[in-house]
Design a protein around this motif. Sequence first.
Motif, mmCIF file in Angstrom:
data_model
loop_
_atom_site.group_PDB
_atom_site.id
_atom_site.type_symbol
_atom_site.label_atom_id
_atom_site.label_comp_id
_atom_site.label_asym_id
_atom_site.label_seq_id
_atom_site.Cartn_x
_atom_site.Cartn_y
_atom_site.Cartn_z
ATOM 1 N N LEU A 192 0.836 -1.110 0.012
ATOM 2 C CA LEU A 192 -0.027 0.183 0.038
ATOM 3 C C LEU A 192 0.894 1.413 0.080
ATOM 4 O O LEU A 192 0.499 2.123 -0.552
ATOM 5 N N VAL A 193 1.824 1.323 0.896
ATOM 6 C CA VAL A 193 2.985 2.320 0.792
ATOM 7 C C VAL A 193 3.507 2.764 -0.385
ATOM 8 O O VAL A 193 3.649 3.774 -0.816
ATOM 9 N N LEU A 194 4.022 1.650 -0.951
ATOM 10 C CA LEU A 194 4.651 1.695 -2.220
ATOM 11 C C LEU A 194 3.626 2.254 -3.407
ATOM 12 O O LEU A 194 4.174 3.428 -4.053
ATOM 13 N N ALA A 195 2.556 1.780 -3.363
ATOM 14 C CA ALA A 195 1.516 2.183 -4.230
ATOM 15 C C ALA A 195 1.095 3.729 -4.053
ATOM 16 O O ALA A 195 1.079 4.505 -4.890
ATOM 17 N N MET A 196 0.999 3.984 -2.744
ATOM 18 C CA MET A 196 0.695 5.539 -2.406
ATOM 19 C C MET A 196 1.758 6.483 -3.207
ATOM 20 O O MET A 196 1.463 7.459 -3.647
ATOM 21 N N ALA A 197 3.043 6.013 -2.886
ATOM 22 C CA ALA A 197 4.215 6.888 -3.058
ATOM 23 C C ALA A 197 4.157 7.021 -4.710
ATOM 24 O O ALA A 197 4.255 8.219 -5.387
ATOM 25 N N LEU A 198 4.049 6.083 -5.505
ATOM 26 C CA LEU A 198 4.124 5.969 -7.083
ATOM 27 C C LEU A 198 2.843 6.773 -7.265
ATOM 28 O O LEU A 198 3.061 7.585 -8.265
ATOM 29 N N VAL A 199 1.672 6.685 -6.789
ATOM 30 C CA VAL A 199 0.513 7.402 -7.438
ATOM 31 C C VAL A 199 0.732 8.763 -7.034
ATOM 32 O O VAL A 199 0.379 9.797 -7.964
#
Lengths: 307, 319
Positions: free
Chosen positions: A145-152
Amino acid sequence: MEIPATNDSALFAPPAAPSMSVARMVIEFARSDRRALVGGLLMILYILIALIGPGISPHDLNAPDLNVRMQGPSGAHWLGTDRIGRDVLTRIIAGSQVSLQVSAGAVILALFLGAPLGAIGSYVGGSVDALVQRVMEGIMAFPSLVLAMALVALAGPSVVMLWFAIAFSAVPRYARLVRSGVLTQKEREYVDAARAMGQTPLRILLRQILPNIMAPIAVQVTLDLARAISVESALSYLGLGLSVPYISWGTMIRDAQDFLEVAPWLAVFPGMALAGFILAFTLVGDALRDRMDPRLRTSLSRRMVQS
Amino acid sequence: MLIRYTALRLVQLIPMALVVTMVVFFVMMIVPGDPVMVMLGAVDGAQISREVYDAMRLRLGLDRPLIVQYFNWLWNMLQGDLGISITHRTPALEVILPRLVPTMYLMVGGLIMAVIVAVPAGVLSAIHNNTKWDHLATSFVVLGISVPTFWLALVAVLIFAVHLGWLPSIGYTKPQEDFIDFVKHVTLPMAVVALNIAATVLRFQRQDFLDQMHQDYVRTARAKGLSERLVLWKHVLRNSLITTLTVVGLQMAYLSGLITIVETVFNYPGIGYLLLNSIHTRDFVVVQGVVLFMVFLVIIVNLAVDLLYAVVDPRVHYQ
């Protein structure tokens, strides 16, 4: 079916699956496992709803109707209306399209990125394999989730960006799955036979090995669909998901939280839609896994032996 | 021997740490637009003076090759220099560290609560397989996995804060200031975290216990005339705790994401809430720092789990 007797590849083909039609296999599976039945029916329901779309509703998706603001469930509006009088059910139906689109895209992307990496690593071996493995381990340390948050957050939300953001942390799962599958299948006789017949490695990989490792991949895909949608909804809830004109269940819940006390249905129904979606794919995935290989269930404790 | 093994494992972690830091570094590099402007937090066309721009460009060392930039950045990280937060105007480390403590309460407390509930529940549902109790436990697992965390948290707020008024819905108090108030504030978020983790732990605990019950050593223990209670709760449980440990280790990455959601719903001042706020204010120095903290937490906990295998399971030998 007619098979020419002189066709070598037919002679050396891997043992065919039991001759049962796909439809009958599915029915048999649903009968033998209640999880598969319930989950499967739910899955079909969600897919049908998404295919039909919000057009079946008599209410407009986006047009506000200030006469019916914040009304509870009624005959005219089965699941109530929101802050500006839009029909909640209609919007939930529209949300199912986004959910399926994002989760299916993300999982397909993860599969197409991860599978070749795993296959190349295990087929070539040596330092290439080691490098791929290390990179995959590194990615797995990231909270998805954190990775996706950062990428988005960096690239801005769009359907394609969500695919990448959600797929990124799922790539190692497919790389590892395919890698271990190829490693075990590589030593089988049918691969030796295919090699002796002069088939190219790519052809062996795609035509011989791949059909034999499809089962665990199918299980992973089903479970990851559930995971993808829970990440997507969390992103939307956190305000990092798709914005208008897209309708996401996570965004609906985010918008509803200010009215929790006066209009709980605004948060409750999208939440139920979401939970049902995740439930459906989790049930089917679990049932599939138990059917494919009962021993997979203990694979976690197997990690210990390897360490 | 354990010390040697620990050292070995630490050395093995180096490639992984390199990969992880590279991912963080290069993700920041692929940011569309000018990295200098992004680092200055001026993404939406804000005006930045030439001196500030040049100073940042020099600080980032953008004139040097990428690989040199990476190692410079890594070297600064290792010295605790995460950069200057754009919104807080102080070193990012100073922003992150105070918020790490509330998060630790939430993580550790949630994990302990989850294990206390889920391990006995998992064992009981395995022993009483296919009974009403087992079905109840399995339903809990299915619900726990399917229900989105933020929704569960909102429902918890609705019931316990809004309707019953037992607990505050948002905020935080330091335990050294007012312990009772701290407990009140921390209970709901901790319970949500615990419920979520408990579902997964219960699921694997039950499954593994079921598998273990059919192993040879169980038959031997029974044949020796040991009481059923002793066999199950001592021999079997000890062996299946390895699974629990593994699951907890594997849950760490997931837990960081979970924390972010829970902290956001409850306006809880931990690093998860900080992460989201920094993303919204485009303070990427802090985002980078928080992500690194979370990832290293995952790595360290998994290392600890590996080492704990030796304590729980004497069969595990390390070379």
